[in-house]
Design a protein around this motif. Structure first.
Motif, PDB file in Angstrom:
ATOM      1  N   PHE A 117      64.590 -37.077  13.670  1.00  0.00           N
ATOM      2  CA  PHE A 117      64.077 -37.552  12.389  1.00  0.00           C
ATOM      3  C   PHE A 117      62.640 -37.077  12.175  1.00  0.00           C
ATOM      4  CE2 PHE A 117      67.055 -40.696  14.074  1.00  0.00           C
ATOM      5  CZ  PHE A 117      68.011 -40.713  13.066  1.00  0.00           C
ATOM      6  N   LEU A 118      62.423 -36.391  11.056  1.00  0.00           N
ATOM      7  CA  LEU A 118      61.087 -35.941  10.676  1.00  0.00           C
ATOM      8  C   LEU A 118      60.670 -36.679   9.412  1.00  0.00           C
ATOM      9  CD1 LEU A 118      58.619 -34.026  10.791  1.00  0.00           C
ATOM     10  CD2 LEU A 118      59.989 -32.358   9.519  1.00  0.00           C
ATOM     11  N   LEU A 119      59.543 -37.389   9.469  1.00  0.00           N
ATOM     12  CA  LEU A 119      59.049 -38.166   8.338  1.00  0.00           C
ATOM     13  C   LEU A 119      57.872 -37.453   7.694  1.00  0.00           C
ATOM     14  CD1 LEU A 119      60.699 -40.214  10.027  1.00  0.00           C
ATOM     15  CD2 LEU A 119      58.999 -41.950   9.446  1.00  0.00           C
ATOM     16  N   THR A 120      57.849 -37.445   6.375  1.00  0.00           N
ATOM     17  CA  THR A 120      56.697 -36.913   5.650  1.00  0.00           C
ATOM     18  C   THR A 120      56.160 -37.976   4.698  1.00  0.00           C
ATOM     19  OG1 THR A 120      57.903 -35.996   3.740  1.00  0.00           O
ATOM     20  CG2 THR A 120      57.754 -34.614   5.719  1.00  0.00           C
ATOM     21  N   GLY A 121      54.889 -37.831   4.327  1.00  0.00           N
ATOM     22  CA  GLY A 121      54.205 -38.849   3.536  1.00  0.00           C
ATOM     23  C   GLY A 121      54.283 -38.652   2.037  1.00  0.00           C
ATOM     24  N   HIS A 122      55.232 -37.868   1.541  1.00  0.00           N
ATOM     25  CA  HIS A 122      55.352 -37.687   0.088  1.00  0.00           C
ATOM     26  C   HIS A 122      55.548 -39.040  -0.594  1.00  0.00           C
ATOM     27  CE1 HIS A 122      56.636 -33.584   1.498  1.00  0.00           C
ATOM     28  NE2 HIS A 122      55.755 -33.264   0.567  1.00  0.00           N
ATOM     29  N   HIS A 123      54.818 -39.255  -1.674  1.00  0.00           N
ATOM     30  CA  HIS A 123      54.841 -40.554  -2.349  1.00  0.00           C
ATOM     31  C   HIS A 123      55.189 -40.396  -3.825  1.00  0.00           C
ATOM     32  CE1 HIS A 123      50.899 -39.043  -3.462  1.00  0.00           C
ATOM     33  NE2 HIS A 123      50.554 -39.015  -2.179  1.00  0.00           N
ATOM     34  N   MET A 124      55.124 -41.491  -4.559  1.00  0.00           N
ATOM     35  CA  MET A 124      55.522 -41.487  -5.959  1.00  0.00           C
ATOM     36  C   MET A 124      54.693 -40.527  -6.799  1.00  0.00           C
ATOM     37  SD  MET A 124      55.732 -44.653  -8.674  1.00  0.00           S
ATOM     38  CE  MET A 124      56.770 -45.661  -7.631  1.00  0.00           C
ATOM     39  N   ASP A 125      53.404 -40.438  -6.513  1.00  0.00           N
ATOM     40  CA  ASP A 125      52.542 -39.512  -7.251  1.00  0.00           C
ATOM     41  C   ASP A 125      53.011 -38.069  -7.059  1.00  0.00           C
ATOM     42  OD1 ASP A 125      51.247 -42.015  -6.542  1.00  0.00           O
ATOM     43  OD2 ASP A 125      49.433 -41.225  -7.468  1.00  0.00           O
ATOM     44  N   ASP A 126      53.373 -37.725  -5.809  1.00  0.00           N
ATOM     45  CA  ASP A 126      53.879 -36.378  -5.523  1.00  0.00           C
ATOM     46  C   ASP A 126      55.175 -36.100  -6.298  1.00  0.00           C
ATOM     47  OD1 ASP A 126      51.876 -35.723  -3.623  1.00  0.00           O
ATOM     48  OD2 ASP A 126      52.970 -36.790  -2.061  1.00  0.00           O
ATOM     49  N   ARG A 163      61.628 -39.199   3.582  1.00  0.00           N
ATOM     50  CA  ARG A 163      60.424 -39.441   2.778  1.00  0.00           C
ATOM     51  C   ARG A 163      60.411 -40.917   2.364  1.00  0.00           C
ATOM     52  NH1 ARG A 163      62.575 -34.429   0.583  1.00  0.00           N
ATOM     53  NH2 ARG A 163      61.173 -32.659   0.988  1.00  0.00           N
ATOM     54  N   PRO A 164      59.866 -41.793   3.197  1.00  0.00           N
ATOM     55  CA  PRO A 164      59.955 -43.236   2.928  1.00  0.00           C
ATOM     56  C   PRO A 164      59.106 -43.722   1.754  1.00  0.00           C
ATOM     57  CG  PRO A 164      59.427 -42.764   5.244  1.00  0.00           C
ATOM     58  CD  PRO A 164      59.238 -41.502   4.487  1.00  0.00           C
ATOM     59  N   PHE A 165      58.127 -42.936   1.313  1.00  0.00           N
ATOM     60  CA  PHE A 165      57.145 -43.429   0.346  1.00  0.00           C
ATOM     61  C   PHE A 165      57.416 -43.018  -1.103  1.00  0.00           C
ATOM     62  CE2 PHE A 165      53.570 -43.385   3.798  1.00  0.00           C
ATOM     63  CZ  PHE A 165      54.048 -44.585   4.304  1.00  0.00           C
ATOM     64  N   LEU A 166      58.589 -42.494  -1.410  1.00  0.00           N
ATOM     65  CA  LEU A 166      58.804 -41.976  -2.762  1.00  0.00           C
ATOM     66  C   LEU A 166      58.792 -43.065  -3.832  1.00  0.00           C
ATOM     67  CD1 LEU A 166      61.456 -39.134  -2.328  1.00  0.00           C
ATOM     68  CD2 LEU A 166      58.977 -38.953  -2.595  1.00  0.00           C
ATOM     69  N   ARG A 167      58.897 -44.326  -3.437  1.00  0.00           N
ATOM     70  CA  ARG A 167      58.764 -45.434  -4.384  1.00  0.00           C
ATOM     71  C   ARG A 167      57.438 -46.163  -4.182  1.00  0.00           C
ATOM     72  NH1 ARG A 167      60.614 -45.396  -8.750  1.00  0.00           N
ATOM     73  NH2 ARG A 167      60.856 -47.656  -8.933  1.00  0.00           N
ATOM     74  N   THR A 168      56.489 -45.478  -3.602  1.00  0.00           N
ATOM     75  CA  THR A 168      55.192 -46.071  -3.274  1.00  0.00           C
ATOM     76  C   THR A 168      54.076 -45.231  -3.873  1.00  0.00           C
ATOM     77  OG1 THR A 168      56.126 -46.824  -1.161  1.00  0.00           O
ATOM     78  CG2 THR A 168      53.723 -46.867  -1.383  1.00  0.00           C
ATOM     79  N   ARG A 169      53.117 -45.885  -4.554  1.00  0.00           N
ATOM     80  CA  ARG A 169      51.972 -45.173  -5.106  1.00  0.00           C
ATOM     81  C   ARG A 169      50.973 -44.828  -4.003  1.00  0.00           C
ATOM     82  NH1 ARG A 169      50.420 -45.374 -10.355  1.00  0.00           N
ATOM     83  NH2 ARG A 169      49.000 -43.755  -9.571  1.00  0.00           N
ATOM     84  N   LYS A 170      50.260 -43.742  -4.178  1.00  0.00           N
ATOM     85  CA  LYS A 170      49.267 -43.351  -3.193  1.00  0.00           C
ATOM     86  C   LYS A 170      48.204 -44.422  -3.033  1.00  0.00           C
ATOM     87  CE  LYS A 170      46.165 -39.648  -1.767  1.00  0.00           C
ATOM     88  NZ  LYS A 170      45.764 -38.240  -1.930  1.00  0.00           N
ATOM     89  N   GLU A 171      47.864 -45.079  -4.132  1.00  0.00           N
ATOM     90  CA  GLU A 171      46.827 -46.111  -4.059  1.00  0.00           C
ATOM     91  C   GLU A 171      47.241 -47.250  -3.136  1.00  0.00           C
ATOM     92  OE1 GLU A 171      48.020 -48.579  -8.117  1.00  0.00           O
ATOM     93  OE2 GLU A 171      46.653 -46.866  -8.252  1.00  0.00           O
ATOM     94  N   GLN A 172      48.555 -47.505  -3.017  1.00  0.00           N
ATOM     95  CA  GLN A 172      49.017 -48.546  -2.097  1.00  0.00           C
ATOM     96  C   GLN A 172      48.761 -48.141  -0.640  1.00  0.00           C
ATOM     97  OE1 GLN A 172      52.930 -48.525  -4.506  1.00  0.00           O
ATOM     98  NE2 GLN A 172      52.997 -50.375  -3.263  1.00  0.00           N
ATOM     99  N   LEU A 173      48.935 -46.861  -0.350  1.00  0.00           N
ATOM    100  CA  LEU A 173      48.707 -46.366   1.014  1.00  0.00           C
ATOM    101  C   LEU A 173      47.217 -46.395   1.350  1.00  0.00           C
ATOM    102  CD1 LEU A 173      51.187 -43.368   0.840  1.00  0.00           C
ATOM    103  CD2 LEU A 173      51.605 -45.695   1.695  1.00  0.00           C
TER     104      LEU A 173
END
Length: 429
Positions: A117-126, A163-173
């Motif tokens: 499993f490879l995780l990346t930090g791509h988020h909603m903004d991306d 990509r776990p953060f696709l429903r997450t805004r960068k500001e939340q991170l």
């Protein structure tokens, strides 16, 4: 939408839902930015984790930044590995080439470490930025569907890209990092307006229309992805019904296949065939694909070349074969994969002067002189030119045909190699 701040519980639940067990080790791609560091810190709190940083060696200070990431992760007792992109760098299309190399290096490390499993930090903004970029480039439904949260077998590597953060805004991170007094590195390229993504990022800060914002764009990408899944379902049905992968690694379809389904289904099926035959990373531009589709429906169609494939009439249908000029050159014989099409296993240790290479016209003439019954083997010329042949190289560079593994011919009595197709079917999406 998750809570304003992101927690370990959010990630743990997401990973479980994606099939990552509590004891499964994960790799996290870490650039040093807020999103990737937040992911590394959160992942390490709920899974065995290896952070991986790719140093592209494109900026003088990139190496120092990678070492800084090591120190930041060490403070949290997170294992970290740096891999570097060595060799010559492109002069154009730098971001696209760098992205391809980055994922190659990341998945190589995963395989070496036995990580699935490879995780990346791509988020909603991306995701929103990607949708705008692809819209500007004229992408169809598949492109506008954006990035998937889960790719089970990324680029045929056997590694699941998550990509776990696709429903997450960068500001939340960023809020998570600030709450835990954790620092991050700002990539100067994120402010370089020479890059299209930076231009889009600035555009989305003050959109000209109400509703043209990151949340709405991300929701649109989600809906388009559902539509894409529906189309893919019918594309796979079309492939199962009409497309056949032949033993010599070419694909044939009957003429009726072109009129058997809506144009979009057929076009997407042709893309899948091109990928399977030519091992291309990206599909051709849709304008070129549409021209091919129109040409194939013409009664006078004589054949074209597209995306590393040669498409020609074949009886009452068509064949898709590897373009001869795109095939791997002569390669020393040994165990491995040739031309990313055939798995090669040498049956003898005496292979020092043997090579495997494409069956070009001069070698075919030599083979027919040696085995006259080859004249009765009906293999299309463009396919034959791409078949592997085992040759012995003389000191002057001349090649002597020794074996035709795919056609069952061997001059030594006992076969020197065992050969099999890397894939006997067209990969489904």
């Amino acid at each position: 939408m998750v809570d304003r701040d992101y927690t370990v519980d959010h990630l743990d639940a997401w990973l479980l839902n994606a099939g990552v067990g509590p004891d499964d080790k994960v790799a996290v791609a870490v650039s040093g930015g807020a999103d990737s560091l937040a992911l590394a810190f959160l992942a390490a709190a709920c899974r065995p984790t290896l952070a991986i940083t790719v140093d592209h060696c494109l900026r003088p200070d990139s190496g120092a930044e990678a070492e800084t990431v090591t120190s930041m992760l060490a403070d949290q007792n997170i294992a970290h590995q740096i891999v570097r992109w060595s060799g010559a760098k492109p002069t154009g299309n730098i971001q696209a080439v760098a992205r391809r190399e980055r994922y190659r290096l990341l998945t190589d490390v995963c395989r070496e470490q036995g990580i699935s499993f490879l995780l990346t930090g791509h988020h909603m903004d991306d995701q929103a930025e990607t949708l705008i970029l692809r819209l500007a480039r004229g992408s169809g439904l598949y492109g506008l569907a954006g990035m998937p949260a889960v790719t089970p077998d990324y680029a045929g590597t056997g590694i699941a890209l998550l990509r776990p953060f696709l429903r997450t805004r960068k500001e939340q991170l960023i809020a998570f990092l600030q709450r835990h007094d954790l620092d991050w590195i700002e990539d100067p390229s994120n402010e370089n307006k020479a890059f299209d993504r930076v231009k889009v990022r600035q555009f989305l800060k003050e959109p000209p229309l109400e509703g043209l914002d990151i949340l709405r764009l991300s929701e649109t990408a989600d809906r388009l992805r559902r539509s894409r899944q529906a189309i893919t379902f019918y594309v796979n049905q079309w492939l199962d019904t009409y497309a056949r992968m032949e033993p010599q690694h070419y694909v044939s379809i009957p003429s009726e296949a072109l009129n058997s389904a809506p144009d979009e289904i057929v076009l997407r099926g042709i893309i899948a065939i091109l990928h399977a035959v030519a091992d291309a990373e990206y599909a051709p531009r849709f304008e070129k694909l549409e021209r091919l589709y129109a040409a194939m429906r013409d009664i006078d169609f004589a054949g074209v070349t597209l995306a590393g494939c040669k498409i020609e009439p074949l009886g009452d249908g068509f064949l898709f074969a590897r373009e001869p000029s795109a095939i791997s050159p002569a390669t020393p014989l040994g165990d491995g994969v040739w031309d990313n099409r055939f798995v090669v296993s040498a049956q003898t240790n005496s292979v020092a002067d043997l090579v495997i290479m494409p069956l070009a016209d001069d070698l075919w003439g030599q083979a027919r002189a040696q085995w006259p019954d080859l004249k009765d083997i009906m293999v299309p010329t463009v396919v034959r030119r791409g078949l592997p042949v085992v040759c012995r190289l003389a000191e002057n560079g001349d090649a002597e045909v020794v074996e035709l593994p795919t056609l069952g011919k061997c001059s030594t009595g006992t076969p020197i190699v065992t050969l099999s197709c890397l894939s006997n079917a067209i990969p489904k999406k």
